[in-house]
Write a protein that holds these residues in place. Structure first.
Motif, PDB file in Angstrom:
ATOM      1  N   GLU A   1      35.516 -14.482 100.619  1.00 55.68           N
ATOM      2  CA  GLU A   1      34.416 -15.444 100.565  1.00 55.68           C
ATOM      3  C   GLU A   1      33.501 -15.059  99.401  1.00 55.68           C
ATOM      4  N   ARG A   2      33.601 -15.820  98.312  1.00 58.06           N
ATOM      5  CA  ARG A   2      32.879 -15.474  97.091  1.00 58.06           C
ATOM      6  C   ARG A   2      31.977 -16.634  96.673  1.00 58.06           C
ATOM      7  N   LYS A   3      30.829 -16.272  96.115  1.00 65.69           N
ATOM      8  CA  LYS A   3      29.867 -17.255  95.636  1.00 65.69           C
ATOM      9  C   LYS A   3      29.202 -16.696  94.392  1.00 65.69           C
ATOM     10  N   CYS A   4      28.824 -17.585  93.476  1.00 64.88           N
ATOM     11  CA  CYS A   4      28.199 -17.125  92.231  1.00 64.88           C
ATOM     12  C   CYS A   4      26.941 -17.939  91.948  1.00 64.88           C
ATOM     13  N   PHE A   5      25.914 -17.248  91.440  1.00 62.66           N
ATOM     14  CA  PHE A   5      24.691 -17.891  90.964  1.00 62.66           C
ATOM     15  C   PHE A   5      24.353 -17.306  89.598  1.00 62.66           C
ATOM     16  N   VAL A   6      24.009 -18.156  88.678  1.00 62.96           N
ATOM     17  CA  VAL A   6      23.530 -17.684  87.380  1.00 62.96           C
ATOM     18  C   VAL A   6      22.046 -18.014  87.291  1.00 62.96           C
ATOM     19  N   LEU A   7      21.239 -17.028  86.910  1.00 63.96           N
ATOM     20  CA  LEU A   7      19.787 -17.204  86.875  1.00 63.96           C
ATOM     21  C   LEU A   7      19.266 -16.871  85.481  1.00 63.96           C
ATOM     22  N   PRO A   8      18.516 -17.763  84.874  1.00 64.05           N
ATOM     23  CA  PRO A   8      17.910 -17.442  83.574  1.00 64.05           C
ATOM     24  C   PRO A   8      16.796 -16.425  83.764  1.00 64.05           C
ATOM     25  N   PRO A   9      16.261 -15.859  82.688  1.00 62.62           N
ATOM     26  CA  PRO A   9      15.147 -14.906  82.823  1.00 62.62           C
ATOM     27  C   PRO A   9      13.980 -15.561  83.570  1.00 62.62           C
ATOM     28  N   PRO A  10      13.309 -14.824  84.455  1.00 59.91           N
ATOM     29  CA  PRO A  10      12.222 -15.412  85.239  1.00 59.91           C
ATOM     30  C   PRO A  10      10.967 -15.717  84.429  1.00 59.91           C
ATOM     31  N   ALA A  11      10.773 -15.023  83.324  1.00 60.67           N
ATOM     32  CA  ALA A  11       9.537 -15.218  82.549  1.00 60.67           C
ATOM     33  C   ALA A  11       9.780 -14.810  81.099  1.00 60.67           C
ATOM     34  N   ASP A  12       8.773 -15.026  80.272  1.00 62.24           N
ATOM     35  CA  ASP A  12       8.851 -14.588  78.886  1.00 62.24           C
ATOM     36  C   ASP A  12       8.945 -13.071  78.828  1.00 62.24           C
ATOM     37  N   VAL A  13       9.393 -12.579  77.689  1.00 60.15           N
ATOM     38  CA  VAL A  13       9.623 -11.142  77.546  1.00 60.15           C
ATOM     39  C   VAL A  13       8.352 -10.343  77.801  1.00 60.15           C
ATOM     40  N   GLU A  14       7.224 -10.819  77.247  1.00 63.86           N
ATOM     41  CA  GLU A  14       5.987 -10.047  77.400  1.00 63.86           C
ATOM     42  C   GLU A  14       5.482 -10.042  78.838  1.00 63.86           C
ATOM     43  N   ALA A  15       5.910 -11.043  79.643  1.00 62.96           N
ATOM     44  CA  ALA A  15       5.454 -11.112  81.034  1.00 62.96           C
ATOM     45  C   ALA A  15       6.373 -10.354  81.981  1.00 62.96           C
ATOM     46  N   MET A  16       7.536  -9.930  81.518  1.00 59.66           N
ATOM     47  CA  MET A  16       8.514  -9.278  82.397  1.00 59.66           C
ATOM     48  C   MET A  16       8.021  -7.938  82.920  1.00 59.66           C
ATOM     49  N   THR A  17       7.049  -7.327  82.217  1.00 55.12           N
ATOM     50  CA  THR A  17       6.555  -6.023  82.661  1.00 55.12           C
ATOM     51  C   THR A  17       5.569  -6.134  83.814  1.00 55.12           C
ATOM     52  N   ARG A  18       5.156  -7.363  84.134  1.00 53.96           N
ATOM     53  CA  ARG A  18       4.195  -7.530  85.230  1.00 53.96           C
ATOM     54  C   ARG A  18       4.623  -8.667  86.172  1.00 53.96           C
ATOM     55  N   LEU A  19       5.926  -8.690  86.483  1.00 57.94           N
ATOM     56  CA  LEU A  19       6.465  -9.735  87.349  1.00 57.94           C
ATOM     57  C   LEU A  19       5.777  -9.766  88.710  1.00 57.94           C
ATOM     58  N   GLU A  20       5.447  -8.590  89.225  1.00 57.08           N
ATOM     59  CA  GLU A  20       4.862  -8.508  90.559  1.00 57.08           C
ATOM     60  C   GLU A  20       3.508  -9.213  90.622  1.00 57.08           C
ATOM     61  N   GLU A  21       2.850  -9.340  89.482  1.00 54.26           N
ATOM     62  CA  GLU A  21       1.517  -9.942  89.449  1.00 54.26           C
ATOM     63  C   GLU A  21       1.563 -11.445  89.201  1.00 54.26           C
ATOM     64  N   LEU A  22       2.719 -11.972  88.780  1.00 56.68           N
ATOM     65  CA  LEU A  22       2.795 -13.384  88.401  1.00 56.68           C
ATOM     66  C   LEU A  22       2.870 -14.282  89.630  1.00 56.68           C
ATOM     67  N   ASP A  23       2.149 -15.397  89.592  1.00 51.85           N
ATOM     68  CA  ASP A  23       2.296 -16.435  90.599  1.00 51.85           C
ATOM     69  C   ASP A  23       3.561 -17.233  90.295  1.00 51.85           C
ATOM     70  N   GLU A  24       4.012 -17.998  91.279  1.00 51.27           N
ATOM     71  CA  GLU A  24       5.225 -18.793  91.059  1.00 51.27           C
ATOM     72  C   GLU A  24       5.031 -19.788  89.921  1.00 51.27           C
ATOM     73  N   GLY A  25       3.813 -20.285  89.764  1.00 51.42           N
ATOM     74  CA  GLY A  25       3.560 -21.238  88.688  1.00 51.42           C
ATOM     75  C   GLY A  25       3.747 -20.638  87.316  1.00 51.42           C
ATOM     76  N   GLN A  26       3.730 -19.307  87.210  1.00 46.70           N
ATOM     77  CA  GLN A  26       3.895 -18.639  85.920  1.00 46.70           C
ATOM     78  C   GLN A  26       5.357 -18.266  85.651  1.00 46.70           C
ATOM     79  N   LEU A  27       6.232 -18.516  86.640  1.00 45.02           N
ATOM     80  CA  LEU A  27       7.655 -18.254  86.456  1.00 45.02           C
ATOM     81  C   LEU A  27       8.330 -19.496  85.893  1.00 45.02           C
ATOM     82  N   ARG A  28       9.428 -19.301  85.190  1.00 43.24           N
ATOM     83  CA  ARG A  28      10.130 -20.410  84.558  1.00 43.24           C
ATOM     84  C   ARG A  28      10.740 -21.336  85.617  1.00 43.24           C
TER      85      ARG A  28
END
Length: 685
Positions: free
Chosen positions: A294-321
Motif C-alpha cells: 500500500e503505497r502513496k506519494c505526495f509532492v510538496l513545494p517549499p513552505p516559504a521563501d528561503v529567508e523565512a525557512m529559518t523561522r517556520l515555527e513563528e509563521l502563521d498559515e497566511g505566511q506559508l505558500r
C-alpha cells in the motif's frame, strides 16, 4: 481558515468563542466536553515526549514517562511515524498533522534537532474513541553522529511500531533517494556486508540481498528461512507514504500529466539490463514494492521563501505558500482518513498500552541480542495482555454482580439470572481483548475464576439468607418464649398445644417474604435446636399415655422441616448444575463467534497478501522479468495452500477442543454442584 478551525479535534475549543460567552458559558462548554469526550481528553498530550532515547553512546532505551502515558491509553491507536534524512522538515510536517503549535521541535541550522524517537498522542480528528500517535524520528545520515549504526534500529522501530510510515525526502525520487531509503533505512553497514557475501558466492541469490539485511536483524519467527521471512514481512509492515519535500518539477512524462502515485510507481519500475549495478538497483525496487504493497506519494513545494525557512515555527498559515498548504492539507486528510488502526497479524487492534509493551520489548531485544523476533514479542505481549484481559473480565463481573445482586435472592434461579447477565458482559469484554490464545488457556482460566467468583456470591447469598431467616425466626419465637415463661405448656395437654403453636409459627414463617435460598434449612436447624424442648414437654404431659408420648415425640414438625430442607438443597443443586451448563454454552457461543470473526479476518488478510503477490507478479511480467515472476509463484502457491487450511472447519474445531479441555480442568478443580453431570454433557457436546 474557518474550514480548518472546524477540523480541529473537539478537545480544542476556540478561545475567541469562549470570550464572547463569558465565564459561565466557558464553564458549561468545558463541562459538556468532559461529559461527552472523557476518553478523548484523557488521551491528549500537551506536548511531545521522547519515547525512545538515543544515548551519547548510541544505546537506545525506552523513556519510562512516555511508556506510562501510553499505558494509560486503552483505546485503539493509529500510529503514524515519519523517517528520512536529517534536516528535511519531518517535524514541521508532523506538526501539520497534529494541527497544533508549538509541537515537535524545529531547527533552523544544519544541526539535527530530533534525537531518538519522539511521541505525541492526540485525539483522532476523524474517529471517535481512537488515539492518534505521531512518532517523529531522528534524521538518518547525520554526519555529526559518532556511530550511525543505530540509524538502522531507529528506522526499524518506526517501521514496526507504526500503522503508516511516512518517508520524508527532499528534491525528487531518483536513484539516490531510493538508495537513501534502502541503505540508510535498512542499514548501510549490514547492506554492504550482505552484498559483499553475495558477490563472493556464499549462496545468497540476488532476490535475497535486501531481505538478508532484514532477516539478520528482524525475524518473523525463530528459525524461519529467508523465503518464509520475505513472505511474512508484509503482514507486519505498515502502509507507506512518500513525502517529497521542496519539489519544484512538473509532474509530467512523455508529454502527459501524471499523478503523484504514478510518479512513485514509475520510480519503482525495474530497469532492463543484467549488470551488477542494474541488479542492485532492481533488487532495492523489488524490496520496496514487496514490503510496502500500500503505497502513496505526495509532492510538496517549499513552505516559504528561503529567508523565512529559518523561522517556520513563528509563521502563521497566511505566511506559508498556498501551494504548500494545499498539498499539506491533502497529505493530512489522507493520513486522517486512510491511516489504519495499528493491528497485529490476525487483525488484533493495538491499544496504547499494547504499543507501550511492543516498544519496550523491541528496544530490549535490540539491547540484548541485536535481533528482533516479531513472533516472540507478540507472544510475550499476548501473555501480558491476556492475563490482564482475564483480570479485567473478572473485575467487571464482580463489579456488576455487586451492583445488580440484591442479597438474599428469592431463589438460586434468581441469582443465576443475574450471574448470566454479568458473565455475558464480562466474557464479551474478555473476547474483545484476548488474542493468540490458541489452546484456550486464558479462557479456561477465566471460566475457573468466574465460577469461583459465582460460588463466592452463592456463599454470600446463602449466608445473607440464613441470617435473614434466623432474624425472622427469633422474632416469631418471642411469643412462644413468653408462653413458656408463663408455664402455658407445662400443663396437661400442653404438649399438643405447643406442637400446634409450632405449626402456626412455621406457617407465619413461610408467609414472610425475602428469606432467600436457605429458608427451609434455617427452619430445620431452628427446630432441631428446640427438639429437646419438644421431647421434654411430651415426657411431662400427664394426659399422654406412654405410647402417645413416643408417637408425639417421633412425629414432630422437625421431620417435616427436614424433608423441606432436603428438597430445597436438591433444587439448589439442580439450579447450579443448569447454571454451569448455561455458563459453558455461553463460553462456547462467544468463542465460536470470535473464531468466526478471526477466521474472516485471517482470510481477508491472506487474500490481501495473495492479491499483492499476484499484482507484483503481473507487474514483473509486464516489465519482462519472467524469472522473477516465476520465483514469486512459489510464494503464491504456499499462501494459497495456507488460505485453504484456514477455511477448513477443523481450524475452529481445534480451538473448541481446547475449550473443552480447559473446561474439564477448570470445573473438576472446583467443588461445585452438578459437576460430574455437566462434564458428561460437555463431552457429549
Amino acid at each position: 481558515m474557518q474550514e480548518r478551525a472546524e477540523e480541529l479535534p473537539p478537545s480544542l475549543p476556540s478561545q475567541s468563542g469562549a470570550g464572547q460567552g463569558g465565564a459561565a458559558e466557558l464553564y458549561l462548554l468545558v463541562l459538556l466536553l468532559l461529559v461527552s469526550f472523557p476518553s478523548v481528553l484523557g488521551a491528549a498530550m500537551e506536548e511531545p515526549l521522547c519515547l525512545v532515547q538515543n544515548g551519547a553512546d548510541g544505546v537506545l532505551s525506552p523513556n519510562p514517562e512516555a511508556l506510562e502515558v501510553l499505558r494509560g491509553i486503552g483505546q485503539p491507536v493509529v500510529v503514524v511515524a515519519i523517517a528520512g534524512p536529517y534536516r528535511t522538515g519531518k517535524s514541521f510536517l508532523m506538526n501539520q498533522l497534529a494541527r497544533r503549535r508549538p509541537g515537535f521541535a524545529l531547527g533552523h541550522t544544519v544541526q539535527a534537532q530530533t534525537k531518538g524517537i519522539w511521541m505525541w498522542c492526540l485525539p483522532h480528528p476523524r474517529r471517535a474513541n481512537t488515539t492518534l500517535v505521531l512518532l517523529d524520528t531522528e534524521g538518518l545520515g547525520d554526519p555529526n553522529k559518532g556511530d550511525s549504526r543505530n540509524d538502522t534500529w531507529i528506522f526499524t522501530l518506526a517501521l514496526l511500531l507504526s500503522s503508516t510510515l511516512v518517508y520524508n525526502s527532499s528534491g525528487t525520487i531518483n536513484q539516490q533517494a531510493l538508495e537513501n531509503l534502502g541503505y540508510r533505512g535498512i542499514g548501510a553497514g549490514t547492506m554492504v556486508s550482505a552484498l559483499s557475501r553475495w558477490h563472493h558466492g556464499d549462496g545468497a541469490t540476488a532476490p535475497h540481498r535486501v531481505v538478508t539485511v532484514l532477516t539478520e536483524r528482524v525475524q518473523v519467527r525463530v528459525g524461519d528461512s529467508r523465503d518464509e521471512a520475505a513472505a511474512d514481512f508484509v503482514r507486519f509492515f505498515p502502509g507507506f507514504v512518500w513525502a517529497v519535500r521542496d519539489f519544484a518539477l512538473e509532474l509530467s512524462q512523455d508529454g502527459r500529466r501524471i499523478t503523484e502515485d504514478e510518479y512513485l510507481e514509475n520510480a519503482l519500475r525495474l530497469q532492463p539490463g543484467s549488470s551488477r549495478v542494474v541488479q542492485e538497483q532492481n533488487e532495492l525496487r523489488c524490496c520496496l514494492r514487496d514490503f510496502f504493497p500500500e503505497r502513496k506519494c505526495f509532492v510538496l513545494p517549499p513552505p516559504a521563501d528561503v529567508e523565512a525557512m529559518t523561522r517556520l515555527e513563528e509563521l502563521d498559515e497566511g505566511q506559508l505558500r498556498p501551494g504548500f498548504l494545499r498539498q499539506a492539507d491533502a497529505f493530512c486528510r489522507h493520513v486522517w482518513d486512510k491511516a489504519p488502526v495499528k493491528a497485529l497479524p490476525g487483525g488484533q487492534k493495538v491499544t496504547g498500552s499494547m504499543l507501550a509493551s511492543l516498544a519496550e520489548r523491541y528496544v530490549a531485544a535490540i539491547a540484548s541480542s541485536g535481533v528482533l523476533c516479531l513472533e516472540s514479542a507478540v507472544m510475550a505481549l499476548a501473555t501480558a495482555e491476556n492475563t490482564a484481559a482475564v483480570a479485567a473480565a473478572v473485575a467487571e463481573y464482580k463489579q456488576r454482580m455487586e451492583r445488580e445482586l440484591k442479597l438474599p435472592t428469592a431463589s438460586q434461579e434468581a441469582l443465576g439470572d443475574v450471574h448470566r447477565r454479568c458473565e455475558r458482559r464480562a466474557l464479551a469484554l474478555f473476547m474483545a481483548r484476548v488474542f493468540a490464545d490458541k489452546e484456550q488457556r486464558y479462557q479456561g482460566q477465566l471460566m475457573h475464576e468466574l465460577e469461583a467468583a459465582k460460588e463466592e456470591f452463592c456463599r454470600r447469598n446463602e449466608a445473607a439468607s440464613a441470617e435473614r431467616c434466623r432474624a425472622v425466626l427469633r422474632e416469631l419465637w418471642q411469643d412462644v418464649e413468653q408462653r413458656l415463661d408463663r408455664g402455658e405448656y407445662a400443663v396437661p395437654g400442653g404438649s399438643r398445644r405447643f406442637q400446634e403453636r409450632l405449626r402456626e409459627l412455621m406457617e407465619e414463617y413461610r408467609q414472610r417474604p425475602g428469606k432467600g435460598v436457605k429458608a427451609a434449612a434455617a427452619l430445620e436447624e431452628f427446630l432441631r435446636e428446640r427438639e429437646v424442648l419438644v421431647r421434654a414437654l411430651c415426657a411431662a404431659d400427664q394426659q399422654l399415655s406412654e405410647r402417645e408420648r413416643e408417637r408425639v415425640a417421633s412425629d414432630t414438625v422437625v421431620a417435616a422441616a427436614a424433608t423441606a430442607a432436603s428438597k430445597e438443597a436438591e433444587e439448589a443443586a439442580q439450579a447450579r448444575q443448569v447454571e454451569q451448563q448455561r455458563s459453558f454454552e455461553e463460553h462456547r457461543r462467544q468463542l465460536e463467534e470470535r473464531l468466526r470473526h478471526e477466521q474472516r479476518v485471517m482470510l481477508e488478510e491472506q487474500e490481501r497478501v495473495i492479491e499483492h503477490k499476484l499484482q507484483e507478479q503481473r507487474a514483473l511480467l509486464q516489465e519482462d522479468f519472467q524469472s522473477k515472476a516465476e520465483a514469486l509463484q512459489e510464494q503464491i502457491k504456499k499462501l494459497q495452500k495456507e488460505k485453504e487450511e484456514i477455511k477448513k472447519p477443523s481450524w475452529r474445531q481445534k480451538a473448541l477442543d481446547g475449550l473443552r479441555t480447559a473446561a474439564e480442568i477448570c470445573l473438576t478443580g472446583l467443588v461445585c454442584y452438578g459437576v460430574p453431570l455437566l462434564l458428561r454433557r460437555f463431552r457429549h457436546i
